[in-house]
Scaffold this active site. Structure first.
Site, PDB file in Angstrom:
ATOM      1  N   SER A  67      -1.132  11.305   1.218  1.00 51.24           N
ATOM      2  CA  SER A  67      -1.170   9.920   0.710  1.00 51.24           C
ATOM      3  C   SER A  67      -2.132   9.802  -0.470  1.00 51.24           C
ATOM      4  O   SER A  67      -3.060   8.982  -0.489  1.00 51.24           O
ATOM      5  CB  SER A  67      -1.591   8.953   1.821  1.00 51.24           C
TER       6      SER A  67
ATOM      7  N   GLY B  10       0.816  -1.206   0.000  1.00 53.67           N
ATOM      8  CA  GLY B  10       0.000   0.000   0.000  1.00 53.67           C
ATOM      9  C   GLY B  10       0.853   1.262   0.000  1.00 53.67           C
ATOM     10  O   GLY B  10       1.933   1.326  -0.601  1.00 53.67           O
ATOM     11  N   SER B  11       0.402   2.263   0.749  1.00 60.93           N
ATOM     12  CA  SER B  11       1.008   3.599   0.654  1.00 60.93           C
ATOM     13  C   SER B  11       2.423   3.706   1.204  1.00 60.93           C
ATOM     14  O   SER B  11       3.118   4.679   0.916  1.00 60.93           O
ATOM     15  CB  SER B  11       0.115   4.626   1.362  1.00 60.93           C
ATOM     16  N   THR B  12       2.877   2.740   2.011  1.00 56.27           N
ATOM     17  CA  THR B  12       4.266   2.818   2.487  1.00 56.27           C
ATOM     18  C   THR B  12       5.249   2.639   1.333  1.00 56.27           C
ATOM     19  O   THR B  12       6.431   2.957   1.473  1.00 56.27           O
ATOM     20  CB  THR B  12       4.555   1.730   3.547  1.00 56.27           C
ATOM     21  N   PHE B  13       4.762   2.168   0.181  1.00 57.04           N
ATOM     22  CA  PHE B  13       5.640   2.028  -0.988  1.00 57.04           C
ATOM     23  C   PHE B  13       5.721   3.321  -1.799  1.00 57.04           C
ATOM     24  O   PHE B  13       6.580   3.450  -2.680  1.00 57.04           O
ATOM     25  CB  PHE B  13       5.144   0.892  -1.889  1.00 57.04           C
TER      26      PHE B  13
END
Length: 586
Positions: A365, A306-309
């Site tokens: 994000s 998800g958004s941590t990438f």
């Protein structure tokens, strides 16, 4: 007429006849017992001959085999385990060590005291009620197993009772003093002495002592080994590990989550300082654990980040020159894309964000903003950049059962724009939490892809390295200036974006939240989520990377910012103390 002479002759014949009959009558009772006696003696003699023949056959023909069987039944076996070196943490605390334990056998037929007295004396030492011991004593006359895993101190006290009919059988056992704390890292040794998981399995060559003499020692002791003063030292700090494990368990309970992990890495060296995994188990009692708990899912299971990438994708775009740090773009909040609809997680509340900066894309994000950024990059080049980062490959971490990440086939990725679009905001591909940690470290160490590891090497009592694993040299994947630019953007996420719950007074913290829909076994996205948060500290001298991944937290307010970010903050607070990192300006 019969004459007198004839009558006389007749009387004499009659008299002789009766005398012969009387003689026979008196002889028969005397001969019958003698006959029976002879028959009995004959039968006994025949039986004795038969027994003699049978005994001779048993002794001469079958004797050796029967003797071996008898001796086999009388033996009490102990499992011979190969001696292993200790495992210690980065501070020198013992994590795994061999110890001698004893099994108590009793032989009631040899007791020199009444059974109740023996039971009374042994009761407190073996922690069994006297009545239960008496019941065991009555099972058979010899070879009764009473208790196992008795310490050397307990065995010494039992010997001090000076009881006849007592046997203490020694055996070598692996002890894990910290119990559940490092179970998924260290692994365990089973009853047969076989390494089954973790470092016990992957570092057997370094842990096992040489055994030049295979002759059993005195009193059934294991074979003599050439022991030394070396220990296998980990990079993990048990103090930090305990904080991470405790807070992880608390987070899982609070949010009724399925499982979770917290990882801490020194980005410069690749050393893992903490690896908390839950649920966990006690390696001393591995037989009570669920088989699923033996797995270290931080290295063996895949998830969509998800958004941590998103920070990694920003770095790819900056490295390729398709964007500049001060560029701006338009965020509609929701866009149609090849028959699909892509929207921001906050679209129902905030709508579109309008014109925003690259930093704002991370701060809010924005999924739509990430799609617009990666649209400017050639898909072939994008795919090659992902491959260069190691996606689809293993990290090389020194733990068994690592799983390589999954990336779509190149032709599919290039031909279908939706694949590149979903990859832009961290979905449609998968990796392990360990690989996510490795990639985030490139943003902290100046763009180098280091090999994560939990083993420092073999050290002697003076703490000097006597052996160290060979690892590949770090690979430069981003320009240092690119890493610094992304790091500063991530600082804005914690300062006034979705990562605000991770703020720590006096320290510059960078971070990124992640809340990804979880695909089921059929590849369809349902209602379950996997939340995460990654942080880099301190921004002014970036070194440490902390990642938390929480699988299937429950509740409407289960996001990376509400579940994982507070957990990471609690671990960072202890990390800064243990590593003596001063506040900014001190």
């Amino acid at each position: 007429m019969v004459s007198t002479r004839d009558r006389s002759r007749s009387r004499r014949r009659t008299s002789k006849f009766f005398r012969r009959r009387a003689t026979r009558a008196t002889q028969l009772p005397l001969q019958a017992p003698r006959l029976r006696l002879m028959m009995v003696w004959g039968l006994l003699l025949f039986s004795m001959v038969g027994l003699t023949v049978q005994l001779a056959q048993l002794q001469l023909e079958e004797g050796p085999e029967l003797l071996a069987m008898a001796r086999e039944q009388q033996k009490i076996y102990s499992v011979s385990r190969a001696a292993r070196r200790p495992v210690i943490d980065s501070q020198g605390n013992v994590v795994a060590v061999d110890r001698m334990v004893y099994t108590l056998f009793v032989h009631p037929s040899m007791f020199n005291q009444p059974l109740p007295e023996v039971a009374s004396q042994l009761s407190s030492l073996v922690e069994i009620e006297p009545t239960a011991l008496l019941e065991q004593f009555g099972q058979q006359e010899t070879g009764i197993r009473v208790a196992g895993n008795l310490s050397e101190e307990t065995a010494k006290r039992i010997r001090g009772l000076q009881l006849d009919g007592i046997d203490l059988l020694p055996a070598q056992q692996r002890l894990y003093p910290h119990q559940e704390l490092l179970a998924q890292v260290v692994g365990y040794i089973d009853y047969d002495g076989t390494a089954q998981a973790g470092l016990e399995y992957s570092y057997q060559d370094q842990l096992l002592y040489e055994e030049p003499d295979q002759t059993p020692g005195l009193a059934g002791l294991p074979p003599v080994v050439a022991k030394d003063d070396q220990s296998l030292q980990l990079t993990i700090d048990s103090r930090l590990q305990r904080v991470a494990q405790r807070n992880l368990a608390s987070t899982l309970a609070q949010h009724r989550a399925k499982r979770g992990t917290v990882l801490v890495m020194d980005s410069a060296s690749g050393e893992i300082l903490a690896m908390a995994v839950s649920p966990t188990y006690d390696p001393n009692r591995y037989y009570d654990a669920d088989v699923e708990q033996f797995k270290n899912w931080a290295v063996s299971d895949l998830y969509e980040p998800g958004s941590t990438f998103k920070p990694i994708n920003i770095a790819i775009a900056l490295e390729a020159g398709v964007i500049n740090p001060d560029d701006q773009l338009y965020d509609e909040g929701r866009i149609p894309y090849e028959g699909w609809t892509i929207q921001n997680s906050d679209f129902s509340v905030s709508g579109g964000h309008g014109t925003i900066s690259i930093t704002d894309v991370l701060r809010y994000s924005s999924n739509v903003g990430m799609v617009h950024i990666m649209e400017g990059m050639d898909r072939e080049a994008y795919y090659s950049a992902l491959e260069a980062l190691g996606l689809g490959q293993e990290t090389g971490v020194d733990l068994p059962a690592e799983t390589a990440g999954q990336l779509k086939d190149r032709s599919e990725f290039v031909s279908k724009g939706i694949e590149a679009a979903t990859t832009a905001f961290g979905q449609g591909f998968s990796l392990t939490p360990m690989q996510m940690l490795q990639l985030q470290a490139t943003l902290a160490n100046g763009g180098k892809l280091v090999t994560p590891h939990v083993v420092r090497g073999l050290v002697n009592q003076a703490g000097e390295l006597t052996w160290q694993p060979q690892r590949p040299a770090p690979k430069q994947v981003f320009d240092p200036s690119v890493s610094q630019q992304v790091l500063e953007m991530m600082e804005a996420v914690v300062k006034d974006g979705t990562g605000k719950p991770a703020q720590i007074s006096g320290y510059r913290i960078a971070g990124k939240t992640g809340t990804a829909q979880k695909a089921n076994e059929f590849g369809q996205y349902g209602n379950q989520r996997i939340t995460s948060f990654v942080s880099i500290v301190p921004v002014d001298d970036p070194r440490y990377v902390v990642l938390a991944v929480i699988d299937e937290p429950q509740g409407d307010n289960a996001y990376g910012s509400t579940v994982a970010a507070p957990l990471v903050k609690s671990v960072i607070e202890s990390l800064l103390v243990f590593e003596r990192v001063p506040p900014q300006g001190s």
